[in-house]
Design a protein around this motif. Structure first.
Motif, PDB file in Angstrom:
ATOM      1  N   UNK A 165       0.837  -1.201   0.000  1.00  0.00           N
ATOM      2  CA  UNK A 165       0.000   0.000   0.000  1.00  0.00           C
ATOM      3  C   UNK A 165       0.871   1.251   0.000  1.00  0.00           C
ATOM      4  N   UNK A 166       1.930   1.195   0.774  1.00  0.00           N
ATOM      5  CA  UNK A 166       2.818   2.356   0.864  1.00  0.00           C
ATOM      6  C   UNK A 166       3.488   2.666  -0.469  1.00  0.00           C
ATOM      7  N   UNK A 167       3.810   1.617  -1.230  1.00  0.00           N
ATOM      8  CA  UNK A 167       4.521   1.842  -2.480  1.00  0.00           C
ATOM      9  C   UNK A 167       3.646   1.801  -3.712  1.00  0.00           C
ATOM     10  N   UNK A 168       2.321   1.711  -3.520  1.00  0.00           N
ATOM     11  CA  UNK A 168       1.423   1.579  -4.672  1.00  0.00           C
ATOM     12  C   UNK A 168       1.510   2.778  -5.607  1.00  0.00           C
ATOM     13  N   UNK A 169       1.704   3.955  -5.045  1.00  0.00           N
ATOM     14  CA  UNK A 169       1.744   5.150  -5.890  1.00  0.00           C
ATOM     15  C   UNK A 169       2.969   5.199  -6.790  1.00  0.00           C
ATOM     16  N   UNK A 170       3.978   4.359  -6.487  1.00  0.00           N
ATOM     17  CA  UNK A 170       5.193   4.328  -7.302  1.00  0.00           C
ATOM     18  C   UNK A 170       5.135   3.273  -8.396  1.00  0.00           C
ATOM     19  N   UNK A 171       3.966   2.652  -8.599  1.00  0.00           N
ATOM     20  CA  UNK A 171       3.828   1.604  -9.617  1.00  0.00           C
ATOM     21  C   UNK A 171       4.114   2.172 -11.002  1.00  0.00           C
ATOM     22  N   UNK A 172       4.498   1.328 -11.961  1.00  0.00           N
ATOM     23  CA  UNK A 172       4.874   1.801 -13.299  1.00  0.00           C
ATOM     24  C   UNK A 172       3.794   2.605 -14.017  1.00  0.00           C
ATOM     25  N   UNK A 173       2.497   2.312 -13.754  1.00  0.00           N
ATOM     26  CA  UNK A 173       1.371   3.009 -14.376  1.00  0.00           C
ATOM     27  C   UNK A 173       1.389   2.896 -15.898  1.00  0.00           C
ATOM     28  N   UNK A 174       1.568   1.689 -16.366  1.00  0.00           N
ATOM     29  CA  UNK A 174       1.450   1.416 -17.798  1.00  0.00           C
ATOM     30  C   UNK A 174       0.802   0.057 -17.968  1.00  0.00           C
ATOM     31  N   UNK A 175      -0.002  -0.145 -18.999  1.00  0.00           N
ATOM     32  CA  UNK A 175      -0.720  -1.422 -19.145  1.00  0.00           C
ATOM     33  C   UNK A 175       0.172  -2.521 -19.693  1.00  0.00           C
ATOM     34  N   UNK A 176      -0.208  -3.742 -19.362  1.00  0.00           N
ATOM     35  CA  UNK A 176       0.439  -4.897 -19.950  1.00  0.00           C
ATOM     36  C   UNK A 176      -0.240  -5.200 -21.285  1.00  0.00           C
ATOM     37  N   UNK A 177       0.363  -6.037 -22.091  1.00  0.00           N
ATOM     38  CA  UNK A 177      -0.265  -6.424 -23.357  1.00  0.00           C
ATOM     39  C   UNK A 177      -1.643  -7.039 -23.110  1.00  0.00           C
ATOM     40  N   UNK A 178      -2.643  -6.689 -23.914  1.00  0.00           N
ATOM     41  CA  UNK A 178      -3.974  -7.303 -23.743  1.00  0.00           C
ATOM     42  C   UNK A 178      -3.923  -8.819 -23.828  1.00  0.00           C
ATOM     43  N   UNK A 179      -3.040  -9.349 -24.682  1.00  0.00           N
ATOM     44  CA  UNK A 179      -2.963 -10.824 -24.774  1.00  0.00           C
ATOM     45  C   UNK A 179      -2.393 -11.410 -23.500  1.00  0.00           C
ATOM     46  N   UNK A 180      -1.381 -10.775 -22.951  1.00  0.00           N
ATOM     47  CA  UNK A 180      -0.852 -11.234 -21.672  1.00  0.00           C
ATOM     48  C   UNK A 180      -1.935 -11.158 -20.601  1.00  0.00           C
ATOM     49  N   UNK A 181      -2.708 -10.078 -20.600  1.00  0.00           N
ATOM     50  CA  UNK A 181      -3.779  -9.917 -19.618  1.00  0.00           C
ATOM     51  C   UNK A 181      -4.815 -11.030 -19.732  1.00  0.00           C
ATOM     52  N   UNK A 182      -5.242 -11.337 -20.948  1.00  0.00           N
ATOM     53  CA  UNK A 182      -6.244 -12.387 -21.158  1.00  0.00           C
ATOM     54  C   UNK A 182      -5.710 -13.741 -20.719  1.00  0.00           C
ATOM     55  N   UNK A 183      -4.442 -14.001 -20.984  1.00  0.00           N
ATOM     56  CA  UNK A 183      -3.875 -15.328 -20.726  1.00  0.00           C
ATOM     57  C   UNK A 183      -3.363 -15.498 -19.303  1.00  0.00           C
ATOM     58  N   UNK A 184      -3.305 -14.423 -18.519  1.00  0.00           N
ATOM     59  CA  UNK A 184      -2.678 -14.510 -17.199  1.00  0.00           C
ATOM     60  C   UNK A 184      -3.343 -15.543 -16.299  1.00  0.00           C
TER      61      UNK A 184
END
Length: 616
Positions: A165-184
């Protein structure tokens, strides 16, 4: 250039989701499904609603939301605490775990739209942590325990969550590939079902099998941290499909036990998960937060469809294992089609070429060291983390106590997995020979517990396992007597929907050899025909023995039926013929021995009674 690192939100989400799956999937069967009393289409619709509900949440997300993901993860952890404090199972267990699954799947959907390249390694580090802790606990899931080990793991999760929670604001803030997302999530299903399954590996060796799985998932976390691959994606795809085929499709006669998992599966456990992770990384980067988040939600729907398609095969009679292998082929083909289609732009190519910085190198080194340490601990920890029940008295010279028990994969009528209570019940019977039916050693449907190894350690008994429906589900014999000549023989299917077998061994009691044969006869669609023909083969096994025989189990046979007449024609005697109380379909048969006492013990620990006889 954004550095390659890990996200604690992704790590904790994966770990917590697997915990909830271990609680939720058996709750679907035992509580919502009421052991097949609820129509399967209604149960499937409920599960689909839970897994698809996160789509409603992410449909309104247009920007990266790692902070929202972190707060949803806090809510999920609170649900985990509530389910842990629930001592009676029931609705709190069913609906609490359902809410937990919904929340964590929503978290992973949001992560797909926010974590970018860090998503896959973070998730697989979570998988590695979950697998290692499960192995350390001897395959006895933390979600079912109420001891110091469970509390310790909850504290670790809470600490990691606080930092997440403390480090959530430092996340990359970019999406992963839609295909990677579907297959995860579908990829996680393949790994947890067949490749990163501690219970499945323990059927090969109770110590080294789980250790290889820990090594495999640990190596996967390391491999996922390496720079994204650019060439020869077919290698990862082929390794994944081959690993699943070896783990699921190849059954061998190993030391007299038909239908066993091949030792070659150990290689599949070692390399298959890493191949799955590398295949996910071939899909390239993403461009739309909403599209990637929705893709992960669609993947959760696919997870549900594959999960039920696999386990429905055991009730409908088709090759369930082929469903998973075919799904893996389709997933691999989709990834390969992306690479072959020239969809990668010059900017994408440059992103894939980025080199690992010092932070990434430290992450790889840290995960590698952790994997080695986890493997070492997993080798010895189960001897400490699995409790034992009170010691049994020595077997008498003149009388021998025997128990037959359909343990319903370890789940009681309240939907809880309570091996301590089952072990105590068996111990209270005074039995020195135990015949078990419906023994599960790793079905993800039942939480991935190795029920047999757990009971054997608790009771300090020798064990023989006979595969029936598949290499991890069948019958078993436990005993504290000297044992030899163990084997297992599968019946022909005879149009039965679930595979069946009989497992035999010779025990030495009072200086004499006694043959012990355990089985679970299975009906076909007509309820009786397959049982009748299996009963004939079981009767042959009884008459073929060269020594006195104790045989039985869940025979799905009532007194007076055709199958019962076949069994009585073998010359065996019903141990409960003179008892005032008789079990309906669970039986103990004797040849060359006589019964002095018999008892039917009703219990909430199974939907079958435990039957016990004292013989001489």
């Amino acid at each position: 250039m954004r550095r390659l690192s890990l996200s604690l939100v992704g790590i904790v989400a994966a770990w917590l989701l697997i915990d909830f799956w271990r609680l939720w999937t058996p709750s679907l069967i035992t509580l919502f499904g009421q052991a097949a009393e609820t129509p399967p289409e209604i149960m499937g619709a409920f599960a689909l609603a839970v897994m698809a509900a996160p789509l409603v949440v992410v449909a309104f997300v247009s920007r990266p939301a790692p902070v929202l993901a972190a707060w949803l993860l806090i809510a999920a952890f609170a649900v985990r605490i509530v389910t842990r404090m629930n001592p009676v199972g029931g609705d709190v267990q069913l609906y609490g775990s359902s809410i937990g699954v919904l929340l964590v799947v929503a978290v992973l959907c949001l992560c797909a739209g926010a974590l970018g390249r860090t998503l896959v390694p973070s998730v697989f580090v979570g998988v590695a942590v979950s697998t290692a802790t499960h192995a350390m606990l001897g395959g006895y899931g933390a979600v079912w325990r109420s001891d110091a080990w469970d509390i310790g793991l909850l504290i670790v999760q809470a600490v990691l969550l606080a930092f997440a929670v403390r480090g959530a604001s430092d996340a990359p803030r970019e999406p992963v590939s839609p295909r990677t997302a579907v297959l995860l999530l579908p990829t996680l299903l393949l790994v947890l079902l067949a490749l990163g399954n501690v219970g499945r590996a323990s059927t090969i060796d109770t110590v080294w099998g789980p250790s290889v799985v820990v090594i495999g998932t640990g190596a996967t976390a390391v491999v996922a941290l390496l720079p994204s691959p650019r060439q020869r994606p077919w290698i990862a795809a082929a390794l994944l499909v081959a690993s699943l085929a070896v783990s699921l499709l190849v059954e061998v006669d190993r030391a007299g036990f038909e239908g066993s998992l091949t030792p070659w599966a150990l290689i599949a456990f070692a390399v298959g998960p890493a191949a799955a992770a590398r295949m996910l990384l071939f899909a390239g980067p993403g461009h739309s937060v909403r599209l990637s988040a929705l893709g992960a939600g669609i993947g959760s729907v696919i997870w549900t469809a594959l999960f039920f398609a696999y386990y429905a095969g055991y009730d409908l009679g088709y090759r369930a294992d082929l469903v998973i292998v075919v799904a893996a082929v389709a997933m691999a083909a989709w990834v390969l089609a992306y690479r072959a289609g020239g969809e990668m732009s010059d900017a994408d190519e440059r992103a894939a070429e980025r080199r690992m910085d010092d932070s990434g190198a430290r992450a790889v080194a840290g995960v590698a060291v952790g994997a080695v340490a986890a493997t070492a601990v997993a080798l010895v920890a189960p001897f400490v983390t699995v409790p034992t029940v009170d010691a049994r008295p020595a077997a008498a010279d003149d009388e021998l106590s025997v128990t037959a028990y359909n343990v319903r994969m370890g789940y009681g009528l309240d939907g809880r997995f309570d091996p301590i209570a089952v072990a105590e019940q068996i111990r209270s019977s005074g039995a020195h020979v135990v015949l078990l039916s419906e023994v599960d050693r790793g079905w993800l449907l039942n939480g991935g517990q190795d029920q047999l190894s757990i009971l054997a350690r608790m009771l300090d008994m020798r064990v023989v396992f006979g595969p029936a429906a598949d290499p991890v589900w069948g019958d078993a014999i436990l005993t504290d007597l000297p044992m030899s000549d163990a084997s297992s023989t599968k019946y022909p299917m005879f149009d039965a929907l679930t595979g069946a077998a009989y497992t035999s061994a010779t025990v030495t009691w009072d200086g004499k050899d006694v043959s012990v044969i355990a089985t679970h006869l299975q009906p076909d669609g007509n309820e009786t025909d397959a049982t009748d023909r299996q009963a004939a083969l079981f009767a042959d096994a009884i008459t073929s023995a060269d020594s006195p025989v104790i045989a039985g189990g869940d025979l799905n046979t009532t007194r007076g039926s055709a199958a019962w007449a076949t069994l009585m024609a073998s010359g065996a005697e019903d141990a409960f013929a003179d008892a005032s109380e008789k079990a309906q379909i669970d039986h103990l048969l004797l040849s060359g021995m006589s019964v002095t006492d018999a008892e039917v013990v009703e219990s909430h620990l199974s939907d079958h009674p435990m039957i016990t006889a004292t013989v001489k």
